[in-house]
Design an enzyme around this catalytic site. Sequence first.
Site, PDB file in Angstrom:
ATOM      1  N   GLY A  11      20.019  44.599  30.536  1.00 39.27           N
ATOM      2  CA  GLY A  11      20.333  43.398  29.752  1.00 39.27           C
ATOM      3  C   GLY A  11      21.806  43.048  29.783  1.00 39.27           C
ATOM      4  O   GLY A  11      22.182  41.869  29.812  1.00 39.27           O
ATOM      5  N   GLU A  12      22.668  44.076  29.818  1.00 37.21           N
ATOM      6  CA  GLU A  12      24.110  43.823  29.796  1.00 37.21           C
ATOM      7  C   GLU A  12      24.671  43.525  31.181  1.00 37.21           C
ATOM      8  O   GLU A  12      25.678  42.839  31.311  1.00 37.21           O
ATOM      9  CB  GLU A  12      24.857  45.048  29.241  1.00 37.21           C
ATOM     10  N   HIS A  44      14.377  52.492  19.785  1.00 35.35           N
ATOM     11  CA  HIS A  44      15.640  51.774  20.030  1.00 35.35           C
ATOM     12  C   HIS A  44      16.102  51.013  18.782  1.00 35.35           C
ATOM     13  O   HIS A  44      16.890  50.069  18.884  1.00 35.35           O
ATOM     14  CB  HIS A  44      15.513  50.722  21.158  1.00 35.35           C
ATOM     15  N   ARG A 101      21.232  61.451  15.827  1.00 37.92           N
ATOM     16  CA  ARG A 101      20.183  60.503  16.188  1.00 37.92           C
ATOM     17  C   ARG A 101      18.850  61.245  16.142  1.00 37.92           C
ATOM     18  O   ARG A 101      18.704  62.310  16.756  1.00 37.92           O
ATOM     19  CB  ARG A 101      20.420  59.968  17.600  1.00 37.92           C
ATOM     20  N   LYS A 136      24.367  65.251  23.667  1.00 33.96           N
ATOM     21  CA  LYS A 136      25.425  64.267  23.935  1.00 33.96           C
ATOM     22  C   LYS A 136      26.217  64.110  22.651  1.00 33.96           C
ATOM     23  O   LYS A 136      25.626  64.124  21.564  1.00 33.96           O
ATOM     24  CB  LYS A 136      24.820  62.906  24.293  1.00 33.96           C
ATOM     25  N   GLY A 151      21.483  48.741  29.613  1.00 29.53           N
ATOM     26  CA  GLY A 151      21.924  48.750  31.017  1.00 29.53           C
ATOM     27  C   GLY A 151      21.582  47.505  31.810  1.00 29.53           C
ATOM     28  O   GLY A 151      22.451  46.886  32.425  1.00 29.53           O
TER      29      GLY A 151
HETATM   30  P1  ADP Z   1      18.757  54.317  29.292  1.00 30.34           P
HETATM   31  O1  ADP Z   1      17.482  53.704  28.820  1.00 30.34           O
HETATM   32  O2  ADP Z   1      18.584  55.571  30.095  1.00 30.34           O
HETATM   33  O3  ADP Z   1      19.840  54.415  28.217  1.00 30.34           O
HETATM   34  P2  ADP Z   1      20.472  52.247  30.385  1.00 30.34           P
HETATM   35  O4  ADP Z   1      20.471  51.383  29.188  1.00 30.34           O
HETATM   36  O5  ADP Z   1      21.745  52.940  30.761  1.00 30.34           O
HETATM   37  O6  ADP Z   1      19.294  53.286  30.377  1.00 30.34           O
HETATM   38  O7  ADP Z   1      20.026  51.333  31.619  1.00 30.34           O
HETATM   39  C1  ADP Z   1      19.878  51.828  32.905  1.00 30.34           C
HETATM   40  C2  ADP Z   1      19.441  50.689  33.814  1.00 30.34           C
HETATM   41  O8  ADP Z   1      20.467  49.698  33.845  1.00 30.34           O
HETATM   42  C3  ADP Z   1      19.172  51.126  35.238  1.00 30.34           C
HETATM   43  O9  ADP Z   1      17.968  50.535  35.710  1.00 30.34           O
HETATM   44  C4  ADP Z   1      20.343  50.530  35.984  1.00 30.34           C
HETATM   45  O10 ADP Z   1      20.009  50.187  37.304  1.00 30.34           O
HETATM   46  C5  ADP Z   1      20.602  49.270  35.189  1.00 30.34           C
HETATM   47  N1  ADP Z   1      21.942  48.758  35.493  1.00 30.34           N
HETATM   48  C6  ADP Z   1      23.129  49.294  35.170  1.00 30.34           C
HETATM   49  N2  ADP Z   1      24.130  48.553  35.713  1.00 30.34           N
HETATM   50  C7  ADP Z   1      23.549  47.545  36.415  1.00 30.34           C
HETATM   51  C8  ADP Z   1      24.024  46.454  37.198  1.00 30.34           C
HETATM   52  N3  ADP Z   1      25.328  46.249  37.372  1.00 30.34           N
HETATM   53  N4  ADP Z   1      23.118  45.621  37.749  1.00 30.34           N
HETATM   54  C9  ADP Z   1      21.794  45.824  37.571  1.00 30.34           C
HETATM   55  N5  ADP Z   1      21.293  46.819  36.843  1.00 30.34           N
HETATM   56  C10 ADP Z   1      22.142  47.669  36.267  1.00 30.34           C
END
Ligand code: ADP
Length: 399
Positions: free
Chosen positions: A333-334, A180, A90, A14, A331
């Site tokens: 948390g945000e 992380h 990274r 990436k 994902g």
């Molecule tokens: P990674 O650890 O692969 O980087 P991310 O930080 O992208 O993962 O998080 C992915 C998670 O965030 C998934 O479980 C996804 O369902 C969740 N997610 C993303 N958008 C939403 C949303 N709008 N509502 C609930 N969960 C979400």
Amino acid sequence: MKILVVNCGSSSLKYQLIDMSTETLIAKGLCERIGVDGHFEGTTPDGRKTENDNLLPNHKIAFMEVKKALTEGETKVIDSLDEIDAIGHRIVQGGALFNDSVLVTDEVKKGIEELIDLAPLHNEAHLQGINACQEVFGKEKPEVVVFDNAFHSTMPPKAFIFPVPYEYYEKYKVRRYGFHGTSHRYVAHRLAEILGESLVGKKVIVAHIGNGSSLSAIKDGKVIDTTMGLTPLDGFIMGSRCGGVDPSAITYIQAKEDLSPAETDQMMNKKSGLLGISGVSSDLRDVEDAAANGNERAKLALDLLYYQLTKYIGGFIAALGGLDALCFTAGIGENSASTRLQVCKNLEYIGVKIDEDKNNCSGKEVEISTPDSKIKVFVIPTNEELMIARDTKEIVENL
Ligand code: ADP
């Protein structure tokens, strides 16, 4: 100054090209299935896109594809690679060898190689990425490595030693390293900027909740504990990872199902967590939808997520001796207002109060606590790539 941030996995690469004068994204993309067949996608923030299935036998050819996307055709953003001032990588495992970002030298590469044993899937691929970069960009292009666990290197032994025979720590460096770290560090820095003061004297928990999830307990700006361990498997329930489980339950299942160590790893990393409990998906959105439609196991998976998060946050509040700020990122948390709401409701007993309207946000930086909440609660979108680019810039500027 333009910096290319790269994250090399064993079959993926990436990248993000960042303009550091404005800290803005110039282009980004992804090479997948390296060594299998190959797929490439590159985009620019103004909506241009390029995609192909050219063969990607190794990381060097993958970097050639990145070069092509950056310098030619639809997604061209620079005339030549000379415009890129440095590359930031990274690196997942820095062990106890690296507690800060450093310029790549032969000695640093040797150090990363020595740590392959601790993170076989990751560090080997990172090294391949560094070497491939040197071939494509030239040896004189500065490369910097930013370690995922460096921010956690301030943990005291009582937090990082596992209570197994001490000789395994001495012989094999088996201990908690945490992961992380770049995300936890970005969020902690951003929190200090939002508060307009340093984190000295402050007790903070960062909850990075995504497919992989971890908490960090930060006192005076330094990590005193984190939930992930020797590998990114420890802690609380994740998308498809089990987190902390009675270790004997694992050896019991292993014996009953006649699983090899590799199959046991697969079970704990890929078949557990939200997926393992719900039987629906590792993606929280699917689990939330299934629970809303009455799926009992999906409801149970959500219950576990909220309960375990509360329990681990509570443990870290005790470790910190109080709490000033709680920050949600990644994902879930945000984006998952319901996860934040449930966890914050569970923390009302220590004076957490959130404004439900403000909490109904997604992917934005927002203070979601009420003015009279004893603990400030924030949503702070993470940006690991920017943190890597900042470290790279700082090191390169001081060469
Ligand atoms: P990674 O650890 O692969 O980087 P991310 O930080 O992208 O993962 O998080 C992915 C998670 O965030 C998934 O479980 C996804 O369902 C969740 N997610 C993303 N958008 C939403 C949303 N709008 N509502 C609930 N969960 C979400």
